[in-house]
Design a protein around this motif. Structure first.
Motif, mmCIF file in Angstrom:
data_model
loop_
_atom_site.group_PDB
_atom_site.id
_atom_site.type_symbol
_atom_site.label_atom_id
_atom_site.label_comp_id
_atom_site.label_asym_id
_atom_site.label_seq_id
_atom_site.Cartn_x
_atom_site.Cartn_y
_atom_site.Cartn_z
ATOM 1 N N ASP A 1 13.567 1.279 6.334
ATOM 2 C CA ASP A 1 12.115 1.136 6.516
ATOM 3 C C ASP A 1 11.569 2.266 7.401
ATOM 4 O OD1 ASP A 1 9.505 0.366 7.063
ATOM 5 O OD2 ASP A 1 10.021 -1.754 7.308
ATOM 6 N N ILE A 2 11.047 3.297 6.754
ATOM 7 C CA ILE A 2 10.533 4.464 7.474
ATOM 8 C C ILE A 2 9.356 4.078 8.362
ATOM 9 C CG2 ILE A 2 9.407 6.720 7.178
ATOM 10 C CD1 ILE A 2 11.155 7.070 4.671
ATOM 11 N N TYR A 3 8.493 3.197 7.869
ATOM 12 C CA TYR A 3 7.331 2.775 8.653
ATOM 13 C C TYR A 3 7.761 2.085 9.950
ATOM 14 C CZ TYR A 3 2.946 0.609 10.003
ATOM 15 O OH TYR A 3 1.843 0.221 10.707
ATOM 16 N N ARG A 4 8.759 1.224 9.864
ATOM 17 C CA ARG A 4 9.242 0.522 11.061
ATOM 18 C C ARG A 4 9.856 1.510 12.055
ATOM 19 N NH1 ARG A 4 13.662 -4.121 10.658
ATOM 20 N NH2 ARG A 4 14.983 -2.462 11.387
ATOM 21 N N TYR A 5 10.588 2.499 11.548
ATOM 22 C CA TYR A 5 11.158 3.515 12.428
ATOM 23 C C TYR A 5 10.046 4.335 13.084
ATOM 24 C CZ TYR A 5 13.778 7.460 14.201
ATOM 25 O OH TYR A 5 14.286 8.431 15.026
ATOM 26 N N ALA A 6 9.001 4.639 12.326
ATOM 27 C CA ALA A 6 7.869 5.384 12.883
ATOM 28 C C ALA A 6 7.225 4.605 14.024
ATOM 29 C CB ALA A 6 6.841 5.681 11.786
ATOM 30 N N GLN A 7 7.064 3.309 13.839
ATOM 31 C CA GLN A 7 6.510 2.470 14.906
ATOM 32 C C GLN A 7 7.418 2.511 16.136
ATOM 33 O OE1 GLN A 7 6.106 -1.265 12.710
ATOM 34 N NE2 GLN A 7 3.887 -1.120 13.036
ATOM 35 N N SER B 1 3.533 8.743 13.451
ATOM 36 C CA SER B 1 3.104 8.327 12.113
ATOM 37 C C SER B 1 4.263 8.388 11.126
ATOM 38 C CB SER B 1 1.971 9.232 11.623
ATOM 39 O OG SER B 1 2.471 10.534 11.364
ATOM 40 N N ARG B 2 4.095 7.662 10.028
ATOM 41 C CA ARG B 2 5.079 7.697 8.939
ATOM 42 C C ARG B 2 5.187 9.120 8.390
ATOM 43 N NH1 ARG B 2 4.928 7.441 3.464
ATOM 44 N NH2 ARG B 2 6.649 6.387 2.433
ATOM 45 N N GLU B 3 4.065 9.817 8.329
ATOM 46 C CA GLU B 3 4.054 11.192 7.836
ATOM 47 C C GLU B 3 4.902 12.105 8.716
ATOM 48 O OE1 GLU B 3 1.294 9.245 8.131
ATOM 49 O OE2 GLU B 3 1.095 8.911 5.976
#
Length: 59
Positions: A16-22, A27-29
């Motif tokens: 989960d890239i979004y969770r790692y970004a958090q 940002s996910r980007e």
């Protein structure tokens, strides 16, 4: 132990890239840029290449 950033995200964040970004507070980007820039993990630290050097030998 060394692994790519994507391998790390897959192993510890279930891919989960979004969770790692958090987790990183970015940002996910930004995470996608790090992955595309071939960042990796060594001993729990995110390592970012400063510059890609040419493959051929410089004499």
């Amino acid at each position: 132990m060394q692994m790519s950033l994507m391998e790390y995200i897959t192993k510890y964040f279930n891919g989960d890239i979004y969770r790692y970004a958090q987790y990183e507070g970015v940002s996910r980007e930004q995470i996608l840029k790090w992955i595309n820039n071939e960042c990796y993990i060594i001993k729990g630290r995110l390592v970012m290449p400063v510059k890609h050097l040419p493959v051929k030998e410089i004499l």
